[in-house]
Motif scaffolding. Sequence first.
Motif, PDB file in Angstrom:
ATOM      1  N   PRO A  88       0.644  -1.176  -0.124  1.00  0.00           N
ATOM      2  CA  PRO A  88      -0.068   0.099   0.129  1.00  0.00           C
ATOM      3  C   PRO A  88       0.756   1.060   0.109  1.00  0.00           C
ATOM      4  CG  PRO A  88       0.052  -0.968   2.240  1.00  0.00           C
ATOM      5  CD  PRO A  88       0.761  -1.985   1.443  1.00  0.00           C
ATOM      6  N   HIS A  89       0.326   2.557  -0.633  1.00  0.00           N
ATOM      7  CA  HIS A  89       1.154   3.757  -0.634  1.00  0.00           C
ATOM      8  C   HIS A  89       0.781   4.110   0.891  1.00  0.00           C
ATOM      9  CE1 HIS A  89       1.152   3.582  -4.917  1.00  0.00           C
ATOM     10  NE2 HIS A  89      -0.087   3.893  -5.027  1.00  0.00           N
ATOM     11  N   GLU A  90       1.603   5.148   1.042  1.00  0.00           N
ATOM     12  CA  GLU A  90       2.042   5.663   2.472  1.00  0.00           C
ATOM     13  C   GLU A  90       0.566   6.457   2.664  1.00  0.00           C
ATOM     14  OE1 GLU A  90       4.852   7.945   5.379  1.00  0.00           O
ATOM     15  OE2 GLU A  90       5.395   8.101   3.138  1.00  0.00           O
ATOM     16  N   GLY A  91       0.130   5.966   3.894  1.00  0.00           N
ATOM     17  CA  GLY A  91      -1.428   6.441   4.293  1.00  0.00           C
ATOM     18  C   GLY A  91      -2.382   5.645   3.839  1.00  0.00           C
ATOM     19  N   GLU A  92      -2.225   4.653   3.258  1.00  0.00           N
ATOM     20  CA  GLU A  92      -3.284   3.686   2.782  1.00  0.00           C
ATOM     21  C   GLU A  92      -3.079   2.219   3.471  1.00  0.00           C
ATOM     22  OE1 GLU A  92      -4.392   4.721  -1.943  1.00  0.00           O
ATOM     23  OE2 GLU A  92      -2.793   3.203  -1.413  1.00  0.00           O
ATOM     24  N   GLU A  93      -2.382   2.392   4.845  1.00  0.00           N
ATOM     25  CA  GLU A  93      -2.175   1.185   5.410  1.00  0.00           C
ATOM     26  C   GLU A  93      -3.233   0.178   5.718  1.00  0.00           C
ATOM     27  OE1 GLU A  93       1.437   3.341   5.488  1.00  0.00           O
ATOM     28  OE2 GLU A  93      -0.539   4.011   5.851  1.00  0.00           O
ATOM     29  N   GLY A  94      -4.722   0.737   5.588  1.00  0.00           N
ATOM     30  CA  GLY A  94      -5.621   0.165   5.667  1.00  0.00           C
ATOM     31  C   GLY A  94      -6.190  -0.547   4.547  1.00  0.00           C
ATOM     32  N   LEU A  95      -5.569  -0.592   3.441  1.00  0.00           N
ATOM     33  CA  LEU A  95      -5.908  -1.115   2.239  1.00  0.00           C
ATOM     34  C   LEU A  95      -6.312  -2.712   2.482  1.00  0.00           C
ATOM     35  CD1 LEU A  95      -6.084   0.237  -0.718  1.00  0.00           C
ATOM     36  CD2 LEU A  95      -3.693  -1.335  -1.033  1.00  0.00           C
ATOM     37  N   SER A  96      -7.333  -3.272   1.792  1.00  0.00           N
ATOM     38  CA  SER A  96      -7.486  -4.450   2.308  1.00  0.00           C
ATOM     39  C   SER A  96      -6.588  -5.405   1.005  1.00  0.00           C
ATOM     40  CB  SER A  96      -9.045  -4.715   1.744  1.00  0.00           C
ATOM     41  OG  SER A  96      -9.297  -4.845   0.312  1.00  0.00           O
ATOM     42  N   GLU A  97      -6.689  -6.620   1.380  1.00  0.00           N
ATOM     43  CA  GLU A  97      -5.900  -7.591   0.420  1.00  0.00           C
ATOM     44  C   GLU A  97      -6.583  -7.696  -0.838  1.00  0.00           C
ATOM     45  OE1 GLU A  97      -4.078 -12.200   0.097  1.00  0.00           O
ATOM     46  OE2 GLU A  97      -5.878 -11.749   1.052  1.00  0.00           O
ATOM     47  N   ARG A  98      -8.032  -7.478  -0.838  1.00  0.00           N
ATOM     48  CA  ARG A  98      -8.703  -7.547  -2.107  1.00  0.00           C
ATOM     49  C   ARG A  98      -8.276  -6.445  -2.849  1.00  0.00           C
ATOM     50  NH1 ARG A  98     -12.936  -6.544  -5.208  1.00  0.00           N
ATOM     51  NH2 ARG A  98     -13.907  -8.117  -6.131  1.00  0.00           N
ATOM     52  N   GLN A  99      -8.381  -5.245  -2.278  1.00  0.00           N
ATOM     53  CA  GLN A  99      -8.166  -3.882  -2.963  1.00  0.00           C
ATOM     54  C   GLN A  99      -6.742  -3.891  -3.484  1.00  0.00           C
ATOM     55  OE1 GLN A  99      -9.069  -1.562   0.494  1.00  0.00           O
ATOM     56  NE2 GLN A  99     -10.792  -0.628  -0.599  1.00  0.00           N
ATOM     57  N   LEU A 100      -5.421  -4.408  -2.767  1.00  0.00           N
ATOM     58  CA  LEU A 100      -4.220  -4.425  -3.227  1.00  0.00           C
ATOM     59  C   LEU A 100      -4.021  -5.192  -4.262  1.00  0.00           C
ATOM     60  CD1 LEU A 100      -1.035  -4.904  -0.877  1.00  0.00           C
ATOM     61  CD2 LEU A 100      -1.364  -6.158  -2.842  1.00  0.00           C
TER      62      LEU A 100
END
Length: 282
Positions: A88-100
């Motif tokens: 994930p980009h910085e600030g996107e640490e909550g990105l789900s595995e599906r989104q990634l």
Amino acid sequence: MIRTAPAHVWAFDLEWVPDTASGRRAYNLPPDTPDADVFAAMWAHGGATEQEPRPYLKTMLCRVVSVAVVVRKVQADGQVFLGLTSLPHEGEEGLSERQLLDRFLTSLGTANPKPALVGFNSRDSDLPILIQRGIAQGVSAPGFCHRPEKNWEGYDYFAKYNEGHVDLKEVISGGWGKSVPRLHDFAAACGVPGKIDTSGDNVLDLWLAGNTRAIVQYNEFDALTTYLLWLRTAHFAGHFTDEAHAAELTRVRDLLRKRIANGQTHLRRYVDKWDALAAIDH
């Protein structure tokens, strides 16, 4: 040996951790089972021993938490673009595995021209987990999955003898026996930074501590190392002259210098290690 140095290359690396949701389902554990107990059950089923308490788990039961890519693209005017990107980009640490996975596979599948993938041990690990976890997470990736009718009609990421996917571990060792190096061994012999401070064994500890940025930074180091080793291998195969190879290394150093100046100071550790290795006589 690799047949070409394609005009569009993605040197990639992934990081993953045991997926507790998959573990609960696979081993019939109650939904309220503490994560620590789920990990213990997964490792036990994976063959844990006193000497190896955290064995390598089946990738289907793991969660992808980071992906890093070095992109090299020869543009229409002959200029070479070189970039480093990660999720994930910085600030996107909550990105789900599906989104990634969806973001990465969509970018890969729609890139024009289709890039050649380069990895290390990627045929046995990184590529399978992309496929397995993409399916598990309900991702649709038609561009990534497209296969040409004939092997010579385009890149096929799933065919063993297609240059659409190059696993450097296979290329340099045949894939088995005592001649098979780890990424760190190959890098060290070539004077390229290998593992710096972190290894795959403690990615889970970083994940549990909530330190996703450290995982992504480690992931970027491995992608850079994979790319530099691809350059060395392509040079060995005659696809870069000595001068051209030197120019490619300068591009990498320029990229790192610009990124450090823009605040990605963790890359200074990579440059410092690279310089220290260069000072060691062959």
